[in-house]
Design a protein around this motif. Structure first.
Motif: not given
Length: 425
Positions: A172-175, A227-228, A113-118, A179-184
Motif C-alpha cells: 500500500g505504501i509503495s502504491r 521507490l524513488f 478520490q471517489g474512485d479509490g485513487t490518491l 501514484q504521487l510520483i506519477d502525478a508529479a
C-alpha cells in the motif's frame, strides 16, 4: 534553489521526566539564523514535529512562533511540514489555512478520490525562487498508517483491486508513492525539479533502537529506496534519528537535530543544505547543529573508574540550570551496593550536572543463564504475543493474526500518547 532539510524535532519531548523547552527553542533560533544566512528558498521538515500526538501548548507555541518569525525575516521562504508517526495528522493540518498565508504548507494525512485513487494534487507543493518562479515541486507525503493504505477503497494502478495487495501495508505504501510520483510527472514543467519528502523506514538504513518507535511494530514496514526513480532530484526523509544517506547521495535522512536518547550522544546531529540546479541535484552538504545542552554518558565501568571519570567532567556553575549537561551513569558491579546512588550523587555534589539515569549492571549467574530469563522490555510486545500464542495453541500465529496484532498495538500506542501526553520510545 537552496533548500534546508530537517526532521524529527520532537518538540515537547520529556527526557527522563525533564522538559527540554530551552533546547528546542535554542535549536529553532539557530535554524532561523541559518536559513537567513544562507538565504534559503525552502525549508522541508520531514515529520515528527512533536513528540506526542497531543503536544503541550508550549510545544505548539514553539512551532508557530518559529513559522511567524521565519516569514517575517524571509517573506519568500516556502516551508513544507509533514506529519510523522509521533504526530497527529489532523492536528498538523488544523491551522493549515492560516499557515498558508505565511507560505507554510502542512500535510498531515492522505485523502482518496471517489474512485479509490490518491488525491495527489494536495500533496504537491510548488517551491519558488527569490523571484517567485516555481523551480521545483515537493512531493509531501505524510506518515501512512496501515488503515490509510490497506482499506478496500484503495485501487490498483490499473483500476482493479487485489485483496492480497490491499491487505499488505508495504504494498500500500509503495502504491501511494507511485501514484504521487506519477502525478508529479504530469504537473511539472520542463526544467522544474522534483523533491520527495517522506516519513518512512527504508531498507538498509541504520536505526537508533533505543529511541525510535517502530512505524509498524514488528519491523516489517521498511520500504525500498527503489521507490524513488532517478528523476527525483532529492529525497528528504524523516523517522530515523541517525543522519545518513541510503544508497545514493540524493536519498537522505537528516536525522534528529538533538539527541533524543543517551544512545545518540555521539550522532552527528545536523540539518542538510541542498542546492538544485534546474531539475538536477547540484550539491548536498551537512550543517552541524550546535548542541545547546551537553550530554554525557559514563560507563559501563567499575565504580572506582566511574567515580574518577565523574571528577573530570567539566561544568560551568554560572550557567542557568536549564543549560546544565544531562548525565547517564552505567556501573558494572560484582555484587549489589545498596548506597550506590548516594555515592554517585556525592561525587556530583556542587557540580552543575543533571543525573537522569543510573544503571546498575550485575554479573549474570549460571542459574540466570540456565533459566533463560526473559527481559520483557527487550523482547517487545510482538515477540511476547507470538510466544504466548505458541504456548496456547501449539503453533505460530499466521500472518493475518500478526497483521491484526500490529494494527491494534499501533492504535494503542497512538491512543496512549493522546490520553497521557507522555513521551515513549
Amino acid at each position: 534553489m537552496k533548500l534546508i532539510h530537517t526532521a524529527d524535532w520532537h518538540l515537547g519531548q520529556s527526557f527522563h521526566g525533564q522538559e527540554r523547552h530551552a533546547e528546542h527553542r535554542a535549536f529553532l533560533t539557530w535554524l532561523l539564523d541559518t536559513l537567513v544566512d544562507r538565504q534559503a528558498d525552502a525549508l522541508l521538515v520531514a515529520g515528527d514535529l512533536f513528540d506526542v500526538v497531543n503536544p503541550s501548548l508550549r510545544a505548539q507555541e514553539l512551532l508557530f512562533e518559529f513559522i511567524v518569525s521565519a516569514h517575517e525575516r524571509l517573506p519568500r521562504l516556502d516551508i513544507v511540514l509533514i506529519a510523522g508517526n509521533h504526530d497527529s495528522g489532523n492536528r498538523i493540518e488544523l491551522p493549515a489555512p492560516l499557515m498558508r498565508r505565511l507560505r507554510t504548507h502542512a500535510l498531515g494525512r492522505v485523502r482518496w478520490q471517489g474512485d479509490g485513487t490518491l488525491d495527489a494534487e494536495r500533496l504537491l507543493v510548488p517551491l519558488t525562487d527569490a523571484q517567485g518562479e516555481t523551480r521545483a515541486w515537493c512531493l509531501a507525503l505524510p506518515f501512512l498508517r496501515p488503515a490509510e493504505v490497506t482499506g478496500t477503497g484503495l485501487a490498483r494502478d490499473d483500476g482493479s483491486e487485489d485483496e492480497t495487495d490491499l491487505n499488505d501495508y508495504v504494498a500500500g505504501i509503495s502504491r501511494v508513492h507511485q501514484q504521487l510520483i506519477d502525478a508529479a510527472r504530469r504537473q511539472r514543467a520542463p526544467g522544474q525539479a522534483l523533491v520527495a519528502m517522506s516519513h518512512a523506514h527504508l531498507h538498509g538504513a541504520a536505526v537508533s533502537a533505543a529511541s525510535e518507535r517502530p512505524i509498524v511494530i514488528g519491523g516489517e514496514e521498511s520500504i525500498s529506496a527503489a521507490l524513488f526513480p532517478p528523476e527525483i532530484a532529492y529525497v528528504a526523509l524523516g523517522h530515523l534519528h541517525r543522519a545518513q544517506q541510503v544508497g545514493e547521495a540524493r536519498i537522505r535522512y537528516s536525522g534528529s537535530p538533538l539527541p533524543l536518547d543517551f544512545s545518540e550522544v555521539d550522532y552527528p546531529h545536523q540539518v542538510v543544505a541542498v542546492t538544485l540546479d534546474g531539475d538536477t541535484l547540484a550539491e548536498v552538504a551537512a550543517i552541524p547543529v550546535p548542541r545547546p545542552v551537553a550530554m554525557h554518558r559514563i560507563g559501563p565501568a567499575g565504580l572506582d573508574d566511574v567515580l574518577a571519570k565523574l571528577e573530570t567532567l567539566a561544568h560551568d556553575p554560572a550557567q542557568p540550570r536549564e543549560r546544565w549537561p544531562w548525565l547517564e551513569v552505567r556501573v558494572e558491579l560484582e555484587a549489589p551496593i545498596p548506597d550506590l546512588r548516594t555515592r554517585v550523587e556525592a561525587a556530583l555534589e556542587n557540580k552543575a550536572l543533571r543525573l537522569l539515569r543510573l544503571e546498575r549492571r550485575l554479573p549474570q549467574s549460571k542459574a540466570d543463564t540456565a533459566s533463560a530469563r526473559i527481559d520483557l522490555e527487550q523482547l517487545g510486545p510482538r515477540k511476547l504475543f507470538e510466544r504466548t500464542w505458541q504456548a496456547r495453541w501449539g503453533e505460530s500465529p499466521g500472518d493475518a493474526v500478526l497483521a491484526d496484532f500490529d494494527r491494534l498495538l499501533q492504535e494503542v500506542l497512538d491512543d496512549e500518547g493522546a490520553d497521557t501526553g507522555e513521551s515513549r520510545p
